[in-house]
Motif scaffolding. Structure first.
Motif, PDB file in Angstrom:
ATOM      1  N   GLU B 190       0.828  -1.206   0.000  1.00 46.25           N
ATOM      2  CA  GLU B 190       0.000   0.000   0.000  1.00 46.25           C
ATOM      3  C   GLU B 190       0.856   1.248   0.000  1.00 46.25           C
ATOM      4  OE1 GLU B 190      -2.661  -0.216   3.283  1.00 46.25           O
ATOM      5  OE2 GLU B 190      -4.156  -1.352   2.163  1.00 46.25           O
ATOM      6  N   LEU B 193       2.111   1.856  -3.385  1.00 47.08           N
ATOM      7  CA  LEU B 193       1.042   2.378  -4.238  1.00 47.08           C
ATOM      8  C   LEU B 193       0.857   3.869  -4.016  1.00 47.08           C
ATOM      9  CD1 LEU B 193      -1.331   1.840  -6.159  1.00 47.08           C
ATOM     10  CD2 LEU B 193      -2.667   1.174  -4.201  1.00 47.08           C
ATOM     11  N   LEU B 194       0.798   4.274  -2.734  1.00 47.00           N
ATOM     12  CA  LEU B 194       0.588   5.703  -2.457  1.00 47.00           C
ATOM     13  C   LEU B 194       1.775   6.533  -2.915  1.00 47.00           C
ATOM     14  CD1 LEU B 194      -1.211   5.630   0.972  1.00 47.00           C
ATOM     15  CD2 LEU B 194      -2.122   6.273  -1.225  1.00 47.00           C
ATOM     16  N   MET B 197       1.384   7.096  -6.549  1.00 49.35           N
ATOM     17  CA  MET B 197       0.380   8.126  -6.801  1.00 49.35           C
ATOM     18  C   MET B 197       0.963   9.503  -6.564  1.00 49.35           C
ATOM     19  SD  MET B 197      -2.125   6.121  -7.578  1.00 49.35           S
ATOM     20  CE  MET B 197      -3.343   7.298  -7.941  1.00 49.35           C
ATOM     21  N   ASP B 198       1.800   9.644  -5.510  1.00 53.48           N
ATOM     22  CA  ASP B 198       2.389  10.953  -5.235  1.00 53.48           C
ATOM     23  C   ASP B 198       3.281  11.410  -6.380  1.00 53.48           C
ATOM     24  OD1 ASP B 198       2.770  10.439  -1.659  1.00 53.48           O
ATOM     25  OD2 ASP B 198       1.147  11.263  -2.876  1.00 53.48           O
ATOM     26  N   ILE B 201       1.198  12.578  -9.172  1.00 51.96           N
ATOM     27  CA  ILE B 201       0.595  13.880  -8.907  1.00 51.96           C
ATOM     28  C   ILE B 201       1.605  14.995  -9.130  1.00 51.96           C
ATOM     29  CG2 ILE B 201      -0.336  15.328  -7.088  1.00 51.96           C
ATOM     30  CD1 ILE B 201      -1.720  12.933  -6.007  1.00 51.96           C
ATOM     31  N   ARG B 261      -1.666   0.767 -11.494  1.00 56.04           N
ATOM     32  CA  ARG B 261      -2.722  -0.214 -11.708  1.00 56.04           C
ATOM     33  C   ARG B 261      -2.272  -1.595 -11.265  1.00 56.04           C
ATOM     34  NH1 ARG B 261      -4.671   3.020 -16.205  1.00 56.04           N
ATOM     35  NH2 ARG B 261      -2.873   2.480 -17.458  1.00 56.04           N
ATOM     36  N   PHE B 264      -2.218  -1.826  -7.562  1.00 58.29           N
ATOM     37  CA  PHE B 264      -3.571  -1.923  -7.017  1.00 58.29           C
ATOM     38  C   PHE B 264      -4.086  -3.359  -7.112  1.00 58.29           C
ATOM     39  CE2 PHE B 264      -7.573  -0.254  -5.751  1.00 58.29           C
ATOM     40  CZ  PHE B 264      -8.519  -1.005  -6.411  1.00 58.29           C
TER      41      PHE B 264
END
Lengths: 223, 404
Positions: B190, B193-194, B197-198, B201, B261, B264
């Motif tokens: 997890e 994954l985060l 994402m950061d 972004i 993806r 996830f």
């Protein structure tokens, strides 16, 4: 660029309602050419001018997290999704105007995002358990958007719009109805664009209120 | 007079089955979707009703209930209706819904779906060539031709499903195949994954800012699209333009999104495995684990026996139940009228098999449907499932009489 840790907005809704198209329209002012299924979560960034037109105008980034999937997913998928619900500042609920079930599922979506503990203990929340009280003292800004407005026939438009007005009232939120394949709906200066601006401004007001003040507000209301 | 009574009994049961199929469709299959095309629901319920009636007629045949001539009449009628639905209506509707999902061909839905249906009929006819179906007794366009072809498809499907079930069932039940998943594994994934994402972004923030400054400066937004556009952007470098940077960042973002993806899906997989581990520690889980061992040994033995039968060209003379009872009786030395009892026991077994297969079929249908459907393809998938359902039930009906 003003330094804020992050401003995070979740975009929730059933599969196929048009969340990805909506996010693309909001962030890049362009229509999404080839929409495909969102696996996991896709993020996009919108540049927003807080307090536009006033001397205190500042520019911020707003992150729109488009979480894919359906409410009836396996609990393993739900637990994985729960990792995206951390430290959220606002929620945009998207439903399909041509599909009544997607509007009804919005209650379950909002419960899933706002009550992460319920997700983790695997307590099933159905429509009957929807608790209006919980939304009454919920301070997080919500926005309800209905998509595929062009596919509703003129004669049925009135009853559909009345239904969605009730829905938005239940969530204590603003509502917008549009068609994600037509950028005209979010053109600068239109009422929809003003509503969206106001929603994003509300996010910052909610952020800037000190946490102690927020807590005292909720205590006052429940007293 | 008796014909009327019998017909009314059969028709009442048909209506009951129709209602049950309707409810199942609404409550289970289409729980999360809105039914916009009622034709799909009607076809599904009608298919279900007629298939169940066929089972019912077989049971009546065995038990000797109702008049034999009225049974025959209803059997023929059922057969005709089911063949009509199976071969004409369902494929046509499937083609129609598939075509209406594709945006380009929306205008010419009807002619294209007719074309698809004709292609289906051609392949359906060609299917019967390798088999000795054509005989001088029946003509070309007779019912026997259609039934035999449907039987072929049904048997193949049933064999495929059984084979799949035989392998999948032990795999899901047995805990031998479960990896050990700890909470730290899940947390680590997890976090990755985060973090991904950061990074996505931050890159998107750069792109958004660059686009905004260009827009404010009033530059013409000439997005390089396609192969030649990218080549052009590489060779020419406009003064002060940040276009090449943007395409590079866009490519990095695409790669990172693919990674997110994958992460996830892996995390969801780990959560599912963790749930299975917890389930296997419960009493029910232990019971299924034992069943899994039993089934895997049984399946291996069956495969072994089938291979030997095919290789040595042996044909089983008596059905397994009678043989089993004979062996048991001889071993225990009890006075037993084997022929009399074996028939009834076979019938009970057939009944149990039919009921559990319908129940298992409905459950598998639901699971399969949830796994792969979306709001666009739900119609198509329901019709496909109805088609498969009829095929399977045909096979069960036409080939289970040897048990009776």
């Amino acid at each position: 660029m003003a330094s804020l840790d992050r401003v995070k907005v979740l975009v929730l809704g059933d599969s196929g309602v048009g969340k990805s198209s909506l996010v693309h329209l909001l962030c890049q002012n362009q229509v999404l050419g080839n929409p495909s299924w969102t696996v996991g979560c896709s993020v996009d960034v919108r540049v927003h001018d807080y307090k536009e037109g006033t001397p205190e105008e500042k520019t911020y980034y707003i992150e729109l997290w488009d979480v894919g999937g359906s409410v009836g997913s396996a609990s393993s998928v739900k637990s994985t999704r729960a990792v995206f619900y951390n430290s959220v500042n606002g929620i945009i609920l998207v439903h399909d105007l041509t599909n009544k079930k997607s509007s009804q599922n919005l209650y379950r979506w909002s419960m899933e995002a706002l009550n992460r503990d319920l997700v983790l203990t695997r307590v099933l929340v159905t429509n009957g358990d929807y608790d209006r009280e919980q939304f009454a003292d919920n301070q997080m800004p919500l926005l309800v958007i209905g998509t595929k407005l062009d596919q509703i026939h003129e004669t049925k438009r009135h009853e559909v719009l009345t239904r969605t007005a009730f829905l938005a009232e239940d969530f204590n939120a603003e509502e917008i109805n549009l068609d994600c394949t037509n950028p005209r709906y979010l053109a600068a200066g239109s009422s929809n664009a003003v509503k969206i601006s106001r929603f994003f401004d509300k996010l910052f007001e909610y952020l800037f209120t000190p946490v102690i003040l927020q807590k005292s507000l909720t205590w006052k209301e429940s007293a | 007079m008796s014909f009327l009574i019998d017909s009314s009994i059969v028709i009442t049961s048909q209506i009951l089955f129709f209602g049950f199929g309707w409810l199942f469709f609404m409550r289970q299959l289409f729980k999360d979707y809105e039914v916009r095309q009622y034709a799909v629901q009607v076809i599904f319920s009608v298919t279900f009703a007629f298939s169940c009636t066929m089972f019912e007629l077989i049971i009546f045949e065995i038990l000797g209930v109702l008049n034999s001539s009225s049974r025959y009449f209803h059997w023929k009628m059922n057969l005709c209706v089911i063949l009509l639905i199976l071969i004409f209506m369902v494929p046509f509707y499937i083609g129609y819904f598939v075509v209406s999902n594709i945006r380009l061909l929306h205008k010419q839905r009807l002619p294209i779906s007719c074309l698809l249906w004709l292609t289906f009929m051609y392949f359906f006819w060609k299917l019967g060539d390798p088999f000795p179906i054509l005989s001088p007794k029946h003509g070309i366009l007779s019912i026997e031709q259609l039934i035999s072809r449907v039987g072929v498809i049904g048997v193949t499907l049933m064999a495929l499903l059984s084979g799949f079930g035989a392998v999948n069932c032990p795999y899901t039940y047995m805990s031998y195949f479960l990896r050990n998943v700890t909470d730290t594994d899940i947390l680590a994934l997890e976090r990755r994954l985060l973090q991904t994402m950061d990074v996505i972004i931050s890159k998107k923030k750069r792109m958004a800012m660059a686009r905004r400054t260009m827009f404010q400066r009033g530059e013409v937004h000439n997005k390089p699209s396609g192969f030649w556009g990218i080549l052009k952007s590489v060779t020419t470098s406009a003064p002060g333009s940040e276009m090449p940077d943007l395409t590079l960042i866009q490519q990095e973002v695409d790669a990172l999104e693919e990674l997110s993806r994958q992460l996830f899906l892996e995390t969801a997989d780990l959560y599912a495995t963790k749930e299975r581990i917890e389930y296997s520690k419960t009493f029910k889980g232990k019971y299924f684990n034992f069943l899994g061992y039993f089934f895997s040994i049984y399946c291996v033995w069956k495969i072994f026996m089938a291979t030997i039968n095919i290789v040595f060209d042996r044909v089983g003379k008596t059905d397994p139940v009678t043989r089993g009872i004979e062996i048991t009786v001889n071993y225990l030395g009890i006075q037993f009228d084997v022929k009399f009892w074996s028939q009834h026991i076979s019938f009970i077994l057939v009944g149990i098999i039919i009921v559990t297969s319908i129940r298992g079929l409905l459950i598998t249908l639901t699971k399969f449907f949830y796994a792969i459907s979306s709001s666009k393809s739900s119609n198509v998938i329901v019709l496909l499932l109805a088609q498969i359902m009829i095929g399977l039930i045909f096979r069960a009906c036409t080939l289970s009489p040897p048990y009776c």
